[in-house]
Design an enzyme around this catalytic site. Sequence first.
Site, PDB file in Angstrom:
ATOM      1  CG  ASP A  31      -1.761   1.308   1.482  1.00  0.00           C
ATOM      2  OD1 ASP A  31      -1.845   1.886   0.623  1.00  0.00           O
ATOM      3  OD2 ASP A  31      -2.105   1.463   2.603  1.00  0.00           O
ATOM      4  CG  ASP A  68      -1.275   1.293  -3.753  1.00  0.00           C
ATOM      5  OD1 ASP A  68      -0.326   1.151  -4.480  1.00  0.00           O
ATOM      6  OD2 ASP A  68      -1.727   2.006  -2.744  1.00  0.00           O
ATOM      7  CG  ASP A  75      -7.093 -13.898 -12.165  1.00  0.00           C
ATOM      8  OD1 ASP A  75      -7.732 -14.924 -12.569  1.00  0.00           O
ATOM      9  OD2 ASP A  75      -6.586 -14.097 -11.033  1.00  0.00           O
ATOM     10  CG  ASP A 100     -11.716 -17.617 -11.696  1.00  0.00           C
ATOM     11  OD1 ASP A 100     -10.523 -17.796 -10.654  1.00  0.00           O
ATOM     12  OD2 ASP A 100     -12.610 -17.547 -11.435  1.00  0.00           O
ATOM     13  CD  GLU A 148      -9.141 -21.360 -10.494  1.00  0.00           C
ATOM     14  OE1 GLU A 148      -8.870 -21.742  -9.248  1.00  0.00           O
ATOM     15  OE2 GLU A 148      -9.988 -20.743 -11.107  1.00  0.00           O
ATOM     16  CG  HIS A 201      -6.026 -16.001  -5.300  1.00  0.00           C
ATOM     17  ND1 HIS A 201      -5.495 -16.842  -6.465  1.00  0.00           N
ATOM     18  CD2 HIS A 201      -7.362 -16.456  -5.477  1.00  0.00           C
ATOM     19  CE1 HIS A 201      -6.261 -17.196  -7.210  1.00  0.00           C
ATOM     20  NE2 HIS A 201      -7.577 -16.976  -6.717  1.00  0.00           N
ATOM     21  CG  ASP A 202      -8.725 -19.508  -4.712  1.00  0.00           C
ATOM     22  OD1 ASP A 202      -9.301 -18.596  -3.975  1.00  0.00           O
ATOM     23  OD2 ASP A 202      -8.741 -19.658  -5.879  1.00  0.00           O
TER      24      ASP A 202
END
Length: 568
Positions: free
Chosen positions: A21, A29, A98, A198, A257, A332-333
């Site tokens: 950030d 960001d 993504d 995705d 994915e 991230h999952d």
Amino acid sequence: MDRQWWKGAVVYQIYPYSFKDTTGTGTGDINGITSKLPYLQDLGVDVIWLSPIYESPMKDMGYDISDYRAINPDLGTMEDWEQMVARAHELGMKVVMDLVVNHSSDQHAWFQQSKRGEGDKRDWYVWRPPKDGQEPNNWGAIFGGSCWEWDEDCKEYYLHVFDPSQPDLNWENPEVREAIWVVMRFWLDKGCDGFRMDVINCISKEPGFPDVPVTDPTAKFQYGLLYRFNGPKVVEYLNEMYDKVLQHYPEVFTVGETPGIANAAEAIPLIQHGKPLQMIFHFEHMYIDHQPGKTCFYHRDWKLSELKKILGNFMIQMQDQGGWDSLYLENHDQPRILGRWANDTTYRAEAAKMLALFHATGRGTLYLYQGQEIGMANAREWTFEQLRDVEEINHYKAIQATRAPDADMSDVLEEIRRIGRDNARMPVSWDASSNAGFTSGSTPWIKVNEDYKEWNVAVQENVPGSVLAFWKRLLQLRRQEPGLVYGKFSMVDRESEDVYAYTRTLEGEAEYLVVCSFSDKDVNWKCPVGKGEVAISNYEQSDVLAKEHDGLTLRPYECRLYKRDLRQ
């Protein structure tokens, strides 16, 4: 040998909200990404992959997109994105976006027009009337509950494989597909170098939306799993994507994915010889500690021989059938791999290095997730108020609803601590300053890891024995030794429940033996193949190596990479 650039690439996934950030808002960001590009270049990264940065209501952390051609203002502006891409390219790195096109946000203009029946948009989503007064079928949603959501204005249900805020697009409609091709060309023409796609095997469902025979009434999560994914037109749609878009961008990078792909035979039609996609993410190794038919929050014990069967077979079958694998242990999952497959307390550094060697020397393109390079671990604990992930929150509330109002929920929070997605979404620990150096603000959007003062980039940078230093050496070695990328893959000793070993052989040049102990105790292991000389290890070596014959004594989580020169 087909030595495409993307096969040897090191891909680093960035979760923008948690990376860096620069504004003090508590949210990462795009300019924060730009500021850390030299760090990634020094690490040895070739490609950065950004989780969604599009405009979104953030019901699922950006995977619910309301405008595919706009930047989420929380993350910055289009100009910020353009400057970030230009800087990455200056440093020799590519940028992958993504692509989330199985579904959109329910706030997207397309869906709002579809609800109102405006123009041709009604058929851009999957609407169905009630069936005998009930939902159209018994399919369950990934995030809990039904796949069908009732719309009172339309008097019909719409399909959502994930959250109700993420209605599925109707890929049967050629206008939908063309709209997606337009989005892809928009980003590629602006300088994007490719896409991570995705749940791309979800774009085709079983025709007719049949009910699934129910054998386990407690396994609602699985209802329709095979029908929601891998429908009969997946390959057709991806071939159209290749013909209409991808082939016109020769250096484009693509990875899909694909939950529900259980073996290489199912994967090959999507990726054979790099077409229509170059590679996929399969999930079988990520499911190894899940109870069959249930969500990730229901744990099962597993054996190392099971992992060998999954990953070893995938790599060998891909090798035999013209496919290319993707190597990942975190994203991230998924929670941090240390506490899941090894140990994030005792021997943490040794275990992190062992998993690094195991990860980086398999057959496939290497994907590294932010913070993995310093051995980041799961949180020590979560409270309900600290949770941010919709999947975790839904699971907690579903269990809570079955218990007394004042019931203890600590067991549920412990399962979330073990496997929940928020573990990977905590900010990168950059240094020991307030909020781990992630933000100058007082309140990050999600909590920082409790151990950030001891485990951070600043503590490890330029320290020879650190996890970060090990990753740098390993990535340099991978770049210097083409056999670690293109060499033939062969498993060694599939039966051992303590040692994972394999060879990589580049005919006429070199053979490499990878030996990884997954045990927290000393292991005596009889090596059935020739070893060569140690190229890298996670322990300081001593004269014990000179006395080795067929047997090895491996210390807790010890790993070694041996090289044997075949040109002599």
